[in-house]
Scaffold this active site. Structure first.
Site, PDB file in Angstrom:
ATOM      1  N   ILE A 224       0.826  -1.218   0.000  1.00 46.17           N
ATOM      2  CA  ILE A 224       0.000   0.000   0.000  1.00 46.17           C
ATOM      3  C   ILE A 224       0.857   1.265   0.000  1.00 46.17           C
ATOM      4  O   ILE A 224       0.389   2.334  -0.410  1.00 46.17           O
ATOM      5  CB  ILE A 224      -0.966  -0.024   1.221  1.00 46.17           C
ATOM      6  CG1 ILE A 224      -2.200   0.819   0.988  1.00 46.17           C
ATOM      7  CG2 ILE A 224      -0.271   0.387   2.503  1.00 46.17           C
ATOM      8  CD1 ILE A 224      -3.304   0.567   1.994  1.00 46.17           C
TER       9      ILE A 224
ATOM     10  N   GLY B  82      12.157  -3.105  11.811  1.00 46.41           N
ATOM     11  CA  GLY B  82      11.096  -2.379  11.127  1.00 46.41           C
ATOM     12  C   GLY B  82       9.841  -3.184  10.856  1.00 46.41           C
ATOM     13  O   GLY B  82       9.009  -2.765  10.051  1.00 46.41           O
TER      14      GLY B  82
ATOM     15  N   HIS C 201       5.789 -11.915   6.145  1.00 46.59           N
ATOM     16  CA  HIS C 201       5.629 -11.484   4.754  1.00 46.59           C
ATOM     17  C   HIS C 201       6.987 -11.211   4.146  1.00 46.59           C
ATOM     18  O   HIS C 201       7.895 -10.735   4.816  1.00 46.59           O
ATOM     19  CB  HIS C 201       4.740 -10.244   4.646  1.00 46.59           C
ATOM     20  CG  HIS C 201       5.140  -9.126   5.555  1.00 46.59           C
ATOM     21  ND1 HIS C 201       4.841  -9.113   6.907  1.00 46.59           N
ATOM     22  CD2 HIS C 201       5.835  -7.989   5.326  1.00 46.59           C
ATOM     23  CE1 HIS C 201       5.315  -8.017   7.452  1.00 46.59           C
ATOM     24  NE2 HIS C 201       5.943  -7.313   6.524  1.00 46.59           N
TER      25      HIS C 201
HETATM   26  P1  5GP Z   1       6.865  -4.547   7.686  1.00 47.28           P
HETATM   27  O1  5GP Z   1       7.179  -3.137   8.099  1.00 47.28           O
HETATM   28  O2  5GP Z   1       6.044  -5.256   8.726  1.00 47.28           O
HETATM   29  O3  5GP Z   1       8.061  -5.347   7.233  1.00 47.28           O
HETATM   30  O4  5GP Z   1       5.988  -4.404   6.376  1.00 47.28           O
HETATM   31  C1  5GP Z   1       4.636  -4.157   6.389  1.00 47.28           C
HETATM   32  C2  5GP Z   1       4.273  -3.649   5.022  1.00 47.28           C
HETATM   33  O5  5GP Z   1       2.888  -3.798   4.836  1.00 47.28           O
HETATM   34  C3  5GP Z   1       4.603  -2.171   4.802  1.00 47.28           C
HETATM   35  O6  5GP Z   1       5.445  -2.039   3.661  1.00 47.28           O
HETATM   36  C4  5GP Z   1       3.230  -1.528   4.596  1.00 47.28           C
HETATM   37  O7  5GP Z   1       3.259  -0.487   3.649  1.00 47.28           O
HETATM   38  C5  5GP Z   1       2.381  -2.689   4.159  1.00 47.28           C
HETATM   39  N1  5GP Z   1       0.989  -2.600   4.569  1.00 47.28           N
HETATM   40  C6  5GP Z   1       0.532  -2.329   5.815  1.00 47.28           C
HETATM   41  N2  5GP Z   1      -0.806  -2.373   5.831  1.00 47.28           N
HETATM   42  C7  5GP Z   1      -1.191  -2.706   4.562  1.00 47.28           C
HETATM   43  C8  5GP Z   1      -2.469  -2.906   3.963  1.00 47.28           C
HETATM   44  O8  5GP Z   1      -3.527  -2.807   4.579  1.00 47.28           O
HETATM   45  N3  5GP Z   1      -2.488  -3.214   2.645  1.00 47.28           N
HETATM   46  C9  5GP Z   1      -1.332  -3.370   1.918  1.00 47.28           C
HETATM   47  N4  5GP Z   1      -1.474  -3.683   0.614  1.00 47.28           N
HETATM   48  N5  5GP Z   1      -0.119  -3.183   2.452  1.00 47.28           N
HETATM   49  C10 5GP Z   1      -0.050  -2.853   3.762  1.00 47.28           C
END
Ligand code: 5GP
Length: 110
Positions: A27, A89, A96
Site C-alpha cells: 500500500i 522495522g 511477509h
Molecule cells: P513490515 O514493516 O512489517 O516489514 O511491512 C509491512 C508492510 O505492509 C509495509 O510495507 C506496509 O506499507 C504494508 N501494509 C501495511 N498495511 C497494509 C495494507 O492494509 N495493505 C497493503 N497492501 N499493504 C499494507
C-alpha cells in the site's frame, strides 16, 4: 491485518494466489516494484516458523522469485526482504516477504 487480506475482508491489489500463499501490492511502495507475499497460515514472525512450515516457507520465497520474473526485474536484480521485530522495522505481525526492485538498491540497508 494480513489474515484479513487473505480472507478478503480487507481489499488489496492481489497479483498471485494459490492454496498456500497470497501476493499483493504494498500500500506504501518504497520502490517502483514493491509487492508482498504472505502465507495464508498465520505465522507472526520468522521466529515462529515451525518444522512443519519448511515447505511453506520455501514456497513463499519461490513465489517471490516468480513474481520478480513476472514484474520484469529478475535479471537486473531485486530484493526479497523479511523484517523481524521492531528494530528491523516489522510493523505487521504476519510473516511477509517484501519483493523490492526497479531501482538501484543500496547496501548496507537503512
Ligand atoms: P513490515 O514493516 O512489517 O516489514 O511491512 C509491512 C508492510 O505492509 C509495509 O510495507 C506496509 O506499507 C504494508 N501494509 C501495511 N498495511 C497494509 C495494507 O492494509 N495493505 C497493503 N497492501 N499493504 C499494507
Amino acid at each position: 491485518m494480513f489474515c484479513r487480506i487473505a480472507s478478503k475482508k480487507v481489499p488489496a491489489k492481489i497479483i498471485y494466489e494459490d492454496e498456500r500463499v497470497l501476493a499483493f501490492e504494498d500500500i506504501n511502495p518504497q520502490a517502483p516494484v514493491h509487492a508482498l507475499v504472505i502465507p495464508k497460515k498465520h505465522i507472526s514472525t520468522t521466529l515462529d516458523i515451525e518444522d512443519e512450515d519448511h515447505a511453506l516457507i520455501g514456497h513463499l520465497f519461490q513465489t517471490g522469485g516468480k513474481i520478480a520474473k513476472e514484474k520484469g526485474i529478475a535479471e537486473r536484480g531485486f530484493r526479497l526482504v523479511v523484517n523481524t521485530n521492531p528494530e528491523a522495522g516489522q510493523t505487521v505481525y504476519h510473516v511477509h516477504i517484501h519483493i523490492l526492485g526497479g531501482r538501484h538498491m543500496h547496501w548496507p540497508p537503512g
